[in-house]
Motif scaffolding. Structure first.
Motif, mmCIF file in Angstrom:
data_model
loop_
_atom_site.group_PDB
_atom_site.id
_atom_site.type_symbol
_atom_site.label_atom_id
_atom_site.label_comp_id
_atom_site.label_asym_id
_atom_site.label_seq_id
_atom_site.Cartn_x
_atom_site.Cartn_y
_atom_site.Cartn_z
ATOM 1 N N VAL A 359 1.986 -27.449 -9.229
ATOM 2 C CA VAL A 359 2.685 -28.589 -8.246
ATOM 3 C C VAL A 359 2.113 -29.841 -8.499
ATOM 4 C CG1 VAL A 359 2.852 -28.314 -5.774
ATOM 5 C CG2 VAL A 359 3.289 -26.174 -7.512
ATOM 6 N N ILE A 360 2.559 -30.965 -8.517
ATOM 7 C CA ILE A 360 1.902 -32.585 -7.861
ATOM 8 C C ILE A 360 2.293 -32.920 -6.684
ATOM 9 C CG2 ILE A 360 1.852 -34.747 -9.400
ATOM 10 C CD1 ILE A 360 3.677 -32.879 -11.921
ATOM 11 N N LEU A 361 0.989 -33.117 -6.246
ATOM 12 C CA LEU A 361 0.895 -33.541 -5.038
ATOM 13 C C LEU A 361 0.885 -35.247 -5.882
ATOM 14 C CD1 LEU A 361 -1.026 -30.540 -3.572
ATOM 15 C CD2 LEU A 361 1.495 -31.219 -3.775
ATOM 16 N N PRO A 362 0.854 -36.508 -5.143
ATOM 17 C CA PRO A 362 0.910 -37.273 -5.158
ATOM 18 C C PRO A 362 0.262 -38.143 -4.246
ATOM 19 C CG PRO A 362 3.293 -37.124 -4.725
ATOM 20 C CD PRO A 362 2.587 -35.954 -4.984
ATOM 21 N N ALA A 363 -0.964 -39.169 -4.861
ATOM 22 C CA ALA A 363 -2.156 -39.083 -4.731
ATOM 23 C C ALA A 363 -2.131 -40.549 -4.157
ATOM 24 C CB ALA A 363 -3.318 -38.546 -4.809
ATOM 25 N N SER A 364 -2.832 -41.301 -3.192
ATOM 26 C CA SER A 364 -3.665 -42.133 -2.566
ATOM 27 C C SER A 364 -4.824 -43.253 -3.847
ATOM 28 C CB SER A 364 -3.648 -42.308 -1.314
ATOM 29 O OG SER A 364 -4.947 -41.774 -1.493
ATOM 30 N N ALA A 365 -3.856 -44.863 -4.129
ATOM 31 C CA ALA A 365 -4.816 -45.269 -4.538
ATOM 32 C C ALA A 365 -5.690 -46.059 -3.961
ATOM 33 C CB ALA A 365 -4.355 -46.055 -5.247
ATOM 34 N N PHE A 366 -7.154 -46.702 -4.288
ATOM 35 C CA PHE A 366 -8.015 -46.834 -3.774
ATOM 36 C C PHE A 366 -8.275 -48.024 -2.625
ATOM 37 C CE2 PHE A 366 -11.190 -50.759 -4.216
ATOM 38 C CZ PHE A 366 -12.473 -50.498 -3.044
ATOM 39 N N PRO A 367 -7.843 -48.545 -3.022
ATOM 40 C CA PRO A 367 -6.777 -49.812 -1.630
ATOM 41 C C PRO A 367 -6.150 -49.705 -0.477
ATOM 42 C CG PRO A 367 -5.409 -50.461 -3.064
ATOM 43 C CD PRO A 367 -6.331 -48.987 -4.545
ATOM 44 N N GLU A 368 -5.102 -47.760 -1.195
ATOM 45 C CA GLU A 368 -4.757 -47.711 0.534
ATOM 46 C C GLU A 368 -5.657 -46.587 1.652
ATOM 47 O OE1 GLU A 368 -1.422 -47.642 -3.497
ATOM 48 O OE2 GLU A 368 -2.192 -45.385 -3.303
ATOM 49 N N LYS A 369 -6.864 -46.895 1.731
ATOM 50 C CA LYS A 369 -7.951 -45.534 2.443
ATOM 51 C C LYS A 369 -8.233 -46.667 2.890
ATOM 52 C CE LYS A 369 -7.291 -43.009 -1.858
ATOM 53 N NZ LYS A 369 -8.011 -41.520 -2.487
ATOM 54 N N THR A 370 -8.999 -45.559 3.434
ATOM 55 C CA THR A 370 -9.955 -45.869 4.196
ATOM 56 C C THR A 370 -11.195 -44.867 3.858
ATOM 57 O OG1 THR A 370 -9.341 -47.465 5.763
ATOM 58 C CG2 THR A 370 -11.296 -46.834 6.839
ATOM 59 N N GLY A 371 -12.945 -45.485 3.397
ATOM 60 C CA GLY A 371 -13.620 -44.393 3.367
ATOM 61 C C GLY A 371 -14.926 -45.329 3.079
ATOM 62 N N PRO A 416 -11.413 -40.283 8.056
ATOM 63 C CA PRO A 416 -12.601 -40.197 8.050
ATOM 64 C C PRO A 416 -13.942 -40.188 8.549
ATOM 65 C CG PRO A 416 -11.537 -41.360 6.462
ATOM 66 C CD PRO A 416 -11.014 -41.351 7.763
ATOM 67 N N ARG A 417 -14.243 -41.005 9.358
ATOM 68 C CA ARG A 417 -14.980 -41.240 10.682
ATOM 69 C C ARG A 417 -15.399 -39.983 10.759
ATOM 70 N NH1 ARG A 417 -17.033 -45.167 14.919
ATOM 71 N NH2 ARG A 417 -15.507 -46.196 14.449
ATOM 72 N N GLU A 418 -15.226 -39.306 11.179
ATOM 73 C CA GLU A 418 -15.733 -37.718 10.950
ATOM 74 C C GLU A 418 -16.011 -36.833 10.506
ATOM 75 O OE1 GLU A 418 -11.513 -37.327 14.364
ATOM 76 O OE2 GLU A 418 -11.782 -35.789 12.734
ATOM 77 N N VAL A 419 -15.751 -36.893 9.473
ATOM 78 C CA VAL A 419 -16.667 -36.381 7.962
ATOM 79 C C VAL A 419 -17.478 -36.726 7.513
ATOM 80 C CG1 VAL A 419 -15.242 -35.463 5.553
ATOM 81 C CG2 VAL A 419 -13.458 -35.649 6.789
ATOM 82 N N PHE A 420 -17.675 -38.058 7.737
ATOM 83 C CA PHE A 420 -18.415 -38.738 7.605
ATOM 84 C C PHE A 420 -19.955 -38.634 8.778
ATOM 85 C CE2 PHE A 420 -22.010 -42.412 7.569
ATOM 86 C CZ PHE A 420 -22.320 -42.333 6.148
ATOM 87 N N ASP A 421 -19.280 -38.508 9.470
ATOM 88 C CA ASP A 421 -20.379 -37.729 10.715
ATOM 89 C C ASP A 421 -20.814 -37.043 10.684
ATOM 90 O OD1 ASP A 421 -20.493 -40.088 12.430
ATOM 91 O OD2 ASP A 421 -19.086 -39.740 13.894
ATOM 92 N N GLU A 422 -20.260 -35.122 10.212
ATOM 93 C CA GLU A 422 -20.534 -33.924 9.733
ATOM 94 C C GLU A 422 -21.542 -34.158 8.039
ATOM 95 O OE1 GLU A 422 -18.439 -29.925 7.471
ATOM 96 O OE2 GLU A 422 -17.778 -31.337 9.457
ATOM 97 N N MET A 423 -21.142 -34.964 7.595
ATOM 98 C CA MET A 423 -22.174 -35.159 6.075
ATOM 99 C C MET A 423 -23.172 -35.751 6.726
ATOM 100 S SD MET A 423 -19.448 -36.987 3.714
ATOM 101 C CE MET A 423 -20.306 -38.015 2.761
ATOM 102 N N ARG A 424 -23.430 -36.583 7.158
ATOM 103 C CA ARG A 424 -24.858 -36.968 8.402
ATOM 104 C C ARG A 424 -25.932 -35.874 8.753
ATOM 105 N NH1 ARG A 424 -24.134 -40.457 12.993
ATOM 106 N NH2 ARG A 424 -26.344 -40.602 12.443
ATOM 107 N N GLY A 432 -29.423 -41.694 8.739
ATOM 108 C CA GLY A 432 -29.700 -42.639 9.514
ATOM 109 C C GLY A 432 -29.065 -43.552 8.970
ATOM 110 N N ILE A 433 -27.427 -43.445 8.247
ATOM 111 C CA ILE A 433 -26.151 -44.408 8.802
ATOM 112 C C ILE A 433 -25.454 -43.566 9.279
ATOM 113 C CG2 ILE A 433 -24.655 -45.589 6.400
ATOM 114 C CD1 ILE A 433 -27.125 -44.644 4.052
ATOM 115 N N THR A 434 -24.587 -45.070 10.127
ATOM 116 C CA THR A 434 -24.280 -44.369 11.359
ATOM 117 C C THR A 434 -22.346 -45.218 10.357
ATOM 118 O OG1 THR A 434 -24.131 -46.157 12.689
ATOM 119 C CG2 THR A 434 -25.506 -44.414 13.352
ATOM 120 N N TRP A 435 -21.778 -45.092 11.036
ATOM 121 C CA TRP A 435 -20.104 -45.366 10.617
ATOM 122 C C TRP A 435 -20.132 -47.096 11.432
ATOM 123 C CZ3 TRP A 435 -16.475 -43.134 7.242
ATOM 124 C CH2 TRP A 435 -15.198 -44.292 7.438
#
Length: 620
Positions: A359-371, A416-424, A432-435
């Motif tokens: 199975v191949i899942l077509p993914a997104s490139a750097f300028p197509e995403k926020t993170g 991604p904001r929700e994931v970053f908050d969990e990563m903190r 100490g880094i907030t979104w």
């Protein structure tokens, strides 16, 4: 049934039928921090195993092993730009002109401003003409050369005694070990004369600010961890750390290899390099993720391929990695990929690994995403979506979340904001880094442990993040490479990248402008070796190891030492990793890409079709 349902359903069935250890995942150092974090969490909580790794295993795993052991952190101590504040820069095992052009520019500017550059590498690069000293040491003799330098520093009383006493442990053992490595004894081994070794050691030790940068020429050996241990000891015994213009900086490769490593895409550690076999650490992550976790470190990249052949691993999920080109002894790796009962590949293009996918899942490139992405200087940077998704592609973030749900995880992430908050919560280094702050400032340097902290540009100023607060000095002995040249295979093969084509070429070789500059696979050989072989530049030449054979075009390069050849590993038509040795460093589990024995002969039939698009079409 959609692709995601088929992929996740089959992986779940393999897990349920054969147990968690029947699955493994390779994450991506090109994706965002949030994607890396979610991917390793999916493997650990959805697969139920720590069999998760990424390209750092093939780049700087030995460096990270030595840094964690020695100073308690796998991150750089100083940003690259600190070369502009250094009096002396030791650059070893790296060619930043090709691999890190921005860093190379800063180094050149530093030299123009008076910084003295010591360049140490078996291959002479363009930076050699900017160097005060160029040390063209024999391949794989790093430990001999570095121990000789430390011998001089001890013998001539150049050790920073107060720093060593206050901030290190193990100095006595290191001192006793380097006593046997005099420059006179090591000169025949490393190929650098004793007088030069003494001069370089004095220069490094007596400057007000000496900085060490290194690349995969140091790390990609069976003794890569020992090489890095020597660099750490050299920095510590001279007190060259904890100030601007000093310190240790392993030059990173992929755009987010630092962030992907920090986020936990490593089989023996959770995010922030917290050991999976530490009961207290594991309890913290079990509480955060709401599930029991495997207490055993997982398998690394090469070990996973071996486990596939052994019938232990039956399914894999690979995001943004191309092991069919990047693994050592790639014929063995390709056979493993073909043997899998389910291979899911998530990528931008149809890579060589995709040829083996179910199975191949077509993914997104750097300028197509926020993170967020963390660069080599420890700067956490916010990337904002700039382009719409093309065709049938989906955001990597959304694909990973959908795959997790197919595996039975009740994930409800929407941004991604929700994931970053969990990563903190999981990673003290970025707590100490907030979104919101990233949206205002775009980038914050970690460690930043408390909200409002400015972030630390230079670290280890007062102590080290070890249990004792001290750096650990670890002696190193000379360990030969796993495979030595002999009468049958008399040359040494060195592999690496080239400026025009990044890594395995899966993206850059699709650029017609870049492929027009370097369209054909080439092997760099010293002109005297070419003459001895009866080969003219541009003629076909065949390079063969005990694992495979490739034919490519000869390029005269007197920067390549006599008795060695250099092949970029970006060419599908002549994959360098068909030749390389999968022998592993025992600590970092990194393969020995930078040294194996090969036979070089005139002639052969390189693929006559220029251009990656045509090659892919032919392979399809």
């Amino acid at each position: 049934m959609g692709r995601g349902a088929r992929a996740g359903g089959k992986l779940a069935a393999l897990r349920d039928a054969h147990g968690p250890k029947a699955l493994a995942g390779f994450g991506s150092a090109k994706g965002s921090n949030e994607e890396a974090y979610l991917f390793q969490k999916l493997v650990r909580t959805g697969f139920g195993t720590n069999n998760v790794d990424h390209c750092t295993r093939l780049c700087h795993a030995s460096s990270v092993a030595a840094l964690l052991e020695g100073i308690g952190s796998g991150a750089v101590s100083n940003p690259v730009m600190d070369v502009l504040k250094a009096e002396v820069v030791l650059l070893i095992g790296a060619n930043p002109v090709s691999n890190h052009p921005v860093a190379a520019t800063w180094i050149k500017n530093a030299v123009k401003n008076g910084t003295k550059l010591i360049l140490a590498d078996p291959r002479r690069s363009e930076l050699a003409r900017h160097a005060t000293y160029y040390l063209q040491f024999k391949p794989a003799s790093d430990v001999a050369m570095l121990n000789a330098m430390m011998h001089v520093i001890v013998e001539e009383g150049l050790v920073a005694d107060s720093f060593v006493d206050d901030r290190t442990s193990g100095y006595a053992e290191l001192r006793d070990n380097v006593a046997q490595f005099s420059p006179e004894a090591m000169a025949p081994i490393c190929g650098i004369d004793a007088k030069t070794l003494r001069e370089v050691a004095r220069l490094f030790a007596t400057s007000k600010a000496s900085m060490i940068l290194w690349g995969m020429g140091v790390s990609q050996h069976v003794h890569g961890t020992d090489n890095a241990r020597c660099l750490i000891a050299l920095s510590m015994m001279t007190g060259q750390i904890g100030r601007p213009g000093t310190g240790l900086h392993p030059l990173r490769g992929q755009n987010n290899v630092q962030g992907a490593s920090d986020a936990g895409l490593i089989p023996m550690v959770y995010p922030d390099y917290q050991r999976v076999d530490d009961a207290g650490v594991r309890a913290k992550f079990e509480a955060l993720w709401g599930t029991a976790l495997d207490p055993n470190p997982g398998l690394t990249v090469v070990e996973i391929m071996t486990a596939v052949h052994a019938g232990q691993i039956r399914g894999m999920y690979i995001m943004g990695e191309n092991p069919a080109m990047s693994d050592p002894d790639v014929g063995h790796a390709r056979a493993a990929l073909a043997k899998l009962e389910m291979l899911v590949v998530q990528d931008l293009f149809l890579t060589e690994t995709c040829y083996h996918a179910d199975v191949i899942l077509p993914a997104s490139a750097f300028p197509e995403k926020t993170g967020t992405f963390s660069n080599t200087d420890r700067a956490v940077q916010l990337a904002r979506k700039a382009l719409p998704l093309p065709g049938d592609t989906r955001l990597d973030f959304d694909i990973i979340v959908a795959m997790a749900r197919e595996l039975g995880l009740d994930w409800k992430y929407t941004h991604p904001r929700e994931v970053f908050d969990e990563m903190r919560k999981a990673m003290p280094s970025i707590a100490g880094i907030t979104w919101d702050r990233l949206e205002r400032e775009s980038a914050v340097t970690y460690p930043c442990e408390n909200v409002g902290d400015p972030g630390e540009r230079v670290v280890f100023t007062e102590d080290f993040p070890t249990a004792s607060g001290r750096a650990k000095l670890v002696p190193a002995q000379i360990i030969p490479s796993a495979e030595q040249p002999d009468a049958e295979y008399p040359f040494v093969l060195i592999t690496g990248r080239q400026l025009e084509h990044w890594h395995t070429g899966s993206m850059t070789r699709r650029s017609r402008a870049l492929d027009a500059i370097e369209p054909f696979p080439v092997v760099s050989v010293h002109s005297q070796d070419l003459a001895r072989l009866g080969v003219a530049p541009g003629d076909p030449i065949t390079v063969e190891s005990r694992r495979g054979s490739v034919s490519l075009y000869a390029r005269a390069d007197d920067g390549t030492p006599r008795g060695a050849v250099f092949i970029p590993f970006c060419y599908y038509e002549a994959a360098a990793n068909l030749l390389t040795n999968p022998a592993l460093d025992p600590f970092g589990k990194i393969p020995e890409f930078k040294y194996c024995a090969v036979r070089v002969t005139a002639g052969g039939t390189p693929d006559p079709t220029p251009g990656y698009d045509e090659v892919v079409a032919a392979a399809d």
